[in-house]
Design a protein around this motif. Structure first.
Motif, PDB file in Angstrom:
ATOM      1  N   ASP A 115      30.263  30.450  14.104  1.00 11.41           N
ATOM      2  CA  ASP A 115      29.227  31.263  13.457  1.00 11.41           C
ATOM      3  C   ASP A 115      29.786  32.456  12.707  1.00 11.41           C
ATOM      4  OD1 ASP A 115      27.311  29.569  14.552  1.00 11.41           O
ATOM      5  OD2 ASP A 115      27.115  30.771  16.376  1.00 11.41           O
ATOM      6  N   HIS A 116      31.089  32.636  12.735  1.00 12.53           N
ATOM      7  CA  HIS A 116      31.747  33.742  12.023  1.00 12.53           C
ATOM      8  C   HIS A 116      31.200  35.099  12.475  1.00 12.53           C
ATOM      9  CE1 HIS A 116      32.556  30.767   8.445  1.00 12.53           C
ATOM     10  NE2 HIS A 116      33.187  30.435   9.564  1.00 12.53           N
ATOM     11  N   SER A 117      31.078  35.253  13.780  1.00 15.72           N
ATOM     12  CA  SER A 117      30.580  36.522  14.311  1.00 15.72           C
ATOM     13  C   SER A 117      31.659  37.309  15.063  1.00 15.72           C
ATOM     14  CB  SER A 117      29.399  36.274  15.261  1.00 15.72           C
ATOM     15  OG  SER A 117      29.806  35.493  16.379  1.00 15.72           O
ATOM     16  N   VAL A 118      32.761  36.629  15.453  1.00 15.25           N
ATOM     17  CA  VAL A 118      33.833  37.301  16.192  1.00 15.25           C
ATOM     18  C   VAL A 118      35.115  37.182  15.370  1.00 15.25           C
ATOM     19  CG1 VAL A 118      35.102  37.451  18.349  1.00 15.25           C
ATOM     20  CG2 VAL A 118      32.729  36.625  18.361  1.00 15.25           C
ATOM     21  N   PRO A 119      35.558  38.270  14.728  1.00 15.78           N
ATOM     22  CA  PRO A 119      36.749  38.181  13.871  1.00 15.78           C
ATOM     23  C   PRO A 119      38.024  37.992  14.686  1.00 15.78           C
ATOM     24  CG  PRO A 119      36.015  40.454  14.060  1.00 15.78           C
ATOM     25  CD  PRO A 119      34.969  39.620  14.737  1.00 15.78           C
ATOM     26  N   LEU A 120      38.991  37.309  14.077  1.00 18.58           N
ATOM     27  CA  LEU A 120      40.313  37.155  14.687  1.00 18.58           C
ATOM     28  C   LEU A 120      41.083  38.448  14.466  1.00 18.58           C
ATOM     29  CD1 LEU A 120      42.500  35.137  15.916  1.00 18.58           C
ATOM     30  CD2 LEU A 120      43.284  34.903  13.555  1.00 18.58           C
ATOM     31  N   PRO A 121      41.457  39.148  15.528  1.00 21.81           N
ATOM     32  CA  PRO A 121      42.185  40.412  15.340  1.00 21.81           C
ATOM     33  C   PRO A 121      43.620  40.149  14.875  1.00 21.81           C
ATOM     34  CG  PRO A 121      42.016  39.898  17.676  1.00 21.81           C
ATOM     35  CD  PRO A 121      41.203  38.857  16.955  1.00 21.81           C
ATOM     36  N   GLU A 122      44.032  40.871  13.855  1.00 25.41           N
ATOM     37  CA  GLU A 122      45.392  40.715  13.346  1.00 25.41           C
ATOM     38  C   GLU A 122      46.393  41.533  14.155  1.00 25.41           C
ATOM     39  OE1 GLU A 122      46.306  38.670  10.886  1.00 25.41           O
ATOM     40  OE2 GLU A 122      44.236  37.970  10.693  1.00 25.41           O
ATOM     41  N   ALA A 123      45.905  42.515  14.901  1.00 25.71           N
ATOM     42  CA  ALA A 123      46.773  43.358  15.731  1.00 25.71           C
ATOM     43  C   ALA A 123      45.971  43.796  16.947  1.00 25.71           C
ATOM     44  CB  ALA A 123      47.277  44.556  14.936  1.00 25.71           C
ATOM     45  N   GLY A 124      46.643  44.518  17.831  1.00 24.99           N
ATOM     46  CA  GLY A 124      45.983  44.953  19.047  1.00 24.99           C
ATOM     47  C   GLY A 124      45.041  46.118  18.815  1.00 24.99           C
TER      48      GLY A 124
END
Length: 983
Positions: A888-897
């Protein structure tokens, strides 16, 4: 007197910390660990081997711990570049007494301080009166102590050259002569003066390997605790106020402050001994209104009879599922540990799911039976995903320990939560109580860095191995090696199994007794009864068995029906797999009921679920999915009219296997446990479970999960596993009033894959999950019964043993012979690999270096012990090429901590791991590219750096995963990760 310019620590400190201060701290903390953490059995063993009283052994071990960093007294270490800015080190450079520098940027050649210590200590200890020995140096006490101390960073150094054991400078001139030698002796003398040490040294024969690794582990823990920055800074401030550490009086005052703080350091790390109340089985489990005969038998004939009082031993318990083996193990472990001086408990299981399920039960047992708080850790690669194992405890303020008394009620509620120190990687097994996968203990018998910590953690516990039948030949061989070590370390062991062959059972008991020093032929082990138990005393090899047959509260006649099927999902094929399933499942749709369909592979479970959903959809309308995201209340009505199937509109269809994201799988498992768990608990009847439910699953539900079904339909599997699965049918007596009319007794329907001529035809899709020889032997054994019911428990042991009988009379002897040769060859290869990689038995160890000689990655080894899998992370890309963790494109993939400096908080790591899906190695892995690499910002987080991304695109027909190798890998919400073969 010691020169306080010789420093021991400087990283993160304003001024370097004198080495003598750290050595004293470590020795004092080691003494506190001896007093409050080390098992009494280990104290006695160490003292006995050294030939001294326990209090003298404590002084020796504390002294040894203080010596661990004496190798830092060398030019190479003292003149490291980072330290040259300190005035004290500059003064050392100018002091002619400390000659021995060589040319280099930092002014000296560096020899690893742990190796340096191992080289100089034999001579220093011999000067204190330690025996030098007459055999090879490997057996000398001075060399063994030097080696174990040299291993305080996780790897033991090699043995010294026999010609220069007492002249380290000859091999390593970079150690430094002159003032360096003087200061090494001065530090040793000061430590002996401050920490105490028996005059003349030890008088015993030496230190066994099994005792040495326990001491080594203790030294490592003491070093870690004494190296904590806040503690060091406090010690520095107090020393400065006292004018430094230049006198013996100052050193004694320093040691006194360390001794005052040491108990707090142990409390902060939650390192303590567990203490269980002395109770009988019925007092430990008052909620069990009618204990099983097995439970009463072990309690009366072992616990109450005082058999455990003879010392450590091994208890083997064999019984069908549902006979209360877990409660037997917990009660026995508490009693055995108390008698043997090993008060902790380590409960080991085959899978993460079973460990998660048991964590709550062990926690409840601990809260009800402990006399004081004791931390309980959950040990497996995804422990943080277990919501009950919350890490929030780390933020709690340090509290004084609370002690309960025998008069406290069961609801006094001892705490079993585990804080941050024990949750740190590699430390969990040090907790007083542990639940985890068996690989966590098996790593102790692999030559990996810091295996002494695992050996120390096991040394203070009673070790319970559940589902002892559930391991392949490789893992079983390592388990036998572990049992040898546990026997040698005087650790009590409980082995549990529902379907274990008699020879395998006695083989495990023999391995333990071998480690304990009992010679084959000095005892006789009878074949285990079923249900029943065998107890063997480690000290005498005395064997105790039940005085008579053990009955059961729930005897049953299990009907096993063999259903020959061709491997097709065409409903029109009358003998196809789907058609047979529909004949079995139609009553669920008509009248309700709970059925489990157990498939051999994840792919077939997904295919079966899809086929059933498509079959039921025309009947119940185009919107029927057989699935919803609600975690329903166990008592929720199943249809508009409610009730157990009354007015049933549609069967609920669920899918459970290992290839779901962790968070999704946990939710499904929790739902299944609620739906198919006990109807009655603690005397209060819960609402009836939902009827009209079909659970399609793989082997993940066959072990330790407490579920109950009206019928089980299973693919053909080896006999032991079929009987294990049958333990989930008609399991709970409290469910009887709610069973549908069509379910008239325990029944297992077995789908037998056949060819056009009716002969066994193992599908290629099953791969090497099961040996064809075992499938053929199982099938023919069941055919020979001609429909005769299996009486449980009376017939179980005979059926399990019969499959492995060398004299098995097959209907197809030539074919079985070929399959048996393949099976035995595979078994020998796996056992050979285990023997190749495992550390030697304690009596075969020449050098401690053999125990840590492998450079293998611990995660890879742990994965091999469980399942050969890759951690994958499906990510979903939108039109702007942004990446998301959900469709659903509601939780972005974090690129860093999310922490300062791009580091990852524990909470974020936990969240990300919840989206990870395990996938078996295959040719797909070779086709991975940069697109499958995790973000660059993940590389410094060990638990995320090795993850393989699976980029998904989203189109009109839903998500589509990447094409890797000959398969497309796509995550579906209701199916999990699907591997679809490309045309």
């Amino acid at each position: 007197m010691v020169d306080v310019r010789v420093w021991g620590k400087e990283r993160g400190l304003v001024e370097p910390y004198p080495l003598i201060g750290h050595l004293v701290d470590t020795g004092v903390v080691a003494g506190a660990l001896w007093d409050g953490f080390l098992a009494e059995s280990q104290q006695a063993a160490i003292a006995g081997e050294l030939g001294v009283r326990p209090e003298e052994a404590r002084s020796m071990v504390s002294f040894w711990a203080g010596l661990h960093d004496v190798g830092k007294i060398q030019p190479g270490f003292q003149f490291q570049r980072d330290a040259l800015r300190h005035g004290s080190c500059a003064a050392l450079l100018a002091d002619g007494a400390f000659a021995g520098r060589v040319v280099g940027d930092s002014g000296a050649t560096v020899l690893g301080h742990q190796v340096a210590g191992a080289r100089v200590l034999p001579e220093l200890l011999a000067e204190l009166g330690y025996p030098e020995g007459r055999r090879r140096p490997a057996g000398w006490l001075v060399v063994r102590v030097a080696q174990l101390l040299g291993g305080h960073h996780g790897r033991y150094p090699g043995l010294p050259d026999a010609r220069n054991v007492f002249n380290a400078l000859k091999d390593f001139p970079e150690l430094g002569a002159g003032g360096w030698e003087v200061q090494r002796r001065e530090h040793v003398a000061a430590l002996r003066e401050v920490l105490g040490h028996p005059e003349g040294g030890p008088t015993g024969a030496g230190l066994s390997v099994q005792a040495a690794v326990v001491v080594a582990g203790l030294v490592v823990v003491a070093d870690w605790l004494a190296s904590q920055d806040d503690f060091v800074v406090r010690q520095q401030a107090a020393d400065a106020a006292d004018g430094g550490l230049g006198t013996m009086e100052a050193l004694r005052a320093h040691a006194g402050r360390a001794a005052a703080e040491a108990p707090g350091l142990l409390r902060g790390a939650e390192l303590a001994r567990a203490q269980f109340a002395v109770r009988g089985f019925r007092e430990r489990f008052p909620e069990i209104r009618q204990p099983h005969p097995l439970q009463d038998s072990v309690d009366a004939e072992l616990t109450q009879a005082g058999v455990f009082g003879g010392g450590p031993g091994v208890l083997l318990v064999t019984a069908p599922p549902g006979e209360g083996k877990t409660e037997v193990a917990l009660a026995a472990a508490a009693a055995m540990g108390q008698a043997a001086g090993c008060p902790g408990v380590a409960f080991l299981l085959p899978t993460r799911a079973t460990a998660d399920q048991l964590y709550g039960r062990v926690a409840a047992f601990g809260r009800a039976n402990l006399l004081g708080d004791a931390a309980l850790t959950l040990l497996h690669g995804a422990a943080d995903l277990n919501e009950r194992y919350s890490p929030d405890r780390q933020s709690e303020p340090e509290l004084e320990p609370r002690t309960l008394t025998e008069d406290d009620t069961r609801t006094s509620g001892a705490s079993v939560s585990a804080g941050g120190w024990l949750r740190t990687r590699g430390r969990g097994l040090l907790a007083p109580l542990s639940v985890g996968t068996v690989d966590q203990a098996l790593l102790a018998v692999l030559p990996l860095r810091h295996n002494a910590l695992r050996q120390l953690g096991l040394a203070g516990k009673t070790v319970v191995v559940d589902e002892a039948h559930a391991y392949d030949a490789f893992t079983h061989a390592l388990l036998l090696r572990l049992l040898v070590w546990l026997g040698a370390m005087r650790v009590p062991v409980v082995l549990l199994s529902a379907t274990l062959t008699g020879r395998t059972a006695t083989g495990m008991v023999e391995a333990y007794l071998t480690g304990a020093g009992r010679k084959p032929g000095s005892y006789e082990l009878p074949a285990p009864s079923y249900p029943g138990w065998v107890y063997a005393d480690g000290a005498t090899a005395a064997v105790t068995v039940p005085s008579g047959p053990i009955g059961t509260n729930r005897p049953s006649s299990l009907r096993i029906d063999l259903l020959p099927v061709t491997h097709t999902y065409d409903p029109a094929a009358g003998n196809g797999r789907l058609a047979a399933l529909l004949r079995e499942l139609t009553p669920v749709a008509e009248a309700g009921g709970c059925v489990a369909v157990i498939c051999t592979t994840v792919g077939e479970a997904q295919q079966t679920f899809n086929a059933l959903r498509e079959h039921f959809r025309p009947r119940f309308g185009p919107d029927y999915q057989g699935w919803d995201d609600r975690v329903a209340d166990p008592g929720e009505p199943d249809g508009p009219d409610g009730g157990a199937g009354a007015g049933l509109r549609e069967p609920r269809l669920r899918l459970l296997h290992a290839r779901f994201p962790g968070r999704r799988r946990n939710a499904i498992t929790r739902e299944a446990e609620k739906w198919f768990g006990r109807v009655e608990k603690k005397g209060v009847r819960r609402p009836e479970p939902p009827r009209g439910t079909i659970l399609v699953a793989t082997q993940v539900i066959e072990q330790s999960l407490d579920m109950d079904f009206d019928l089980i339909v299973s693919d053909l599997a080896p006999m032991a596993l079929l009987l294990q699965r049958a333990g989930r049918v008609w399991r709970h007596q409290g469910t009887a009033p709610y069973r549908p009319a069509w379910s008239r007794g325990p029944r297992l329907a077995v789908l037998v894959p056949v060819d056009d001529k009716g002969g066994l035809n193992v599908p290629k899709s099953w791969g090497d999950v099961y040996a064809p020889a075992l499938l053929r032997r199982t099938l023919e054994s069941l055919e020979d019964r001609a429909g005769k019911p299996v009486e449980v428990p009376a017939d179980v042991q005979e059926l399990v043993d019969g499959v492995y009988d060398e004299a098995f009379a097959s209907k197809t002897p030539e074919l079985l012979l070929k399959e048996d040769i393949d099976r035995l060859s595979d078994t020998m290869a796996r056992e050979g690999l285990a023997h190749l990689v495992a550390i030697p038995k304690p009596g075969d160890v020449i050098s401690l270096q053999q125990l840590t000689s492998s450079d293998a990655d611990e995660d890879i080894i742990a994965t091999r012990l469980g399942a050969d899998t890759v951690q994958t992370l499906p990510v979903f890309e939108d039109a702007e090429h942004r990446r998301w963790l959900d469709e659903d494109h509601s939780v972005p993939l974090p690129e860093a901590g999310d922490a300062p400096g791009g580091r990852f908080s524990r909470a974020l790591v936990r969240e990300l791991l919840g989206y990870v899906v395990p996938l078996g190695h295959g040719e797909w892995r070779q086709d991975c590219t940069a697109a499958n690499q995790p973000p660059a910002g993940w590389q410094d987080e060990a638990r995320l750096a090795g993850i393989v991304l699976l980029p998904h695109t989203t189109g009109p027909k839903g998500p589509a995963g990447p094409a890797l190798g000959k398969r497309r890998l796509t995550l579906h919400h209701e199916l999990g990760l699907v591997t679809e073969r490309l045309s």
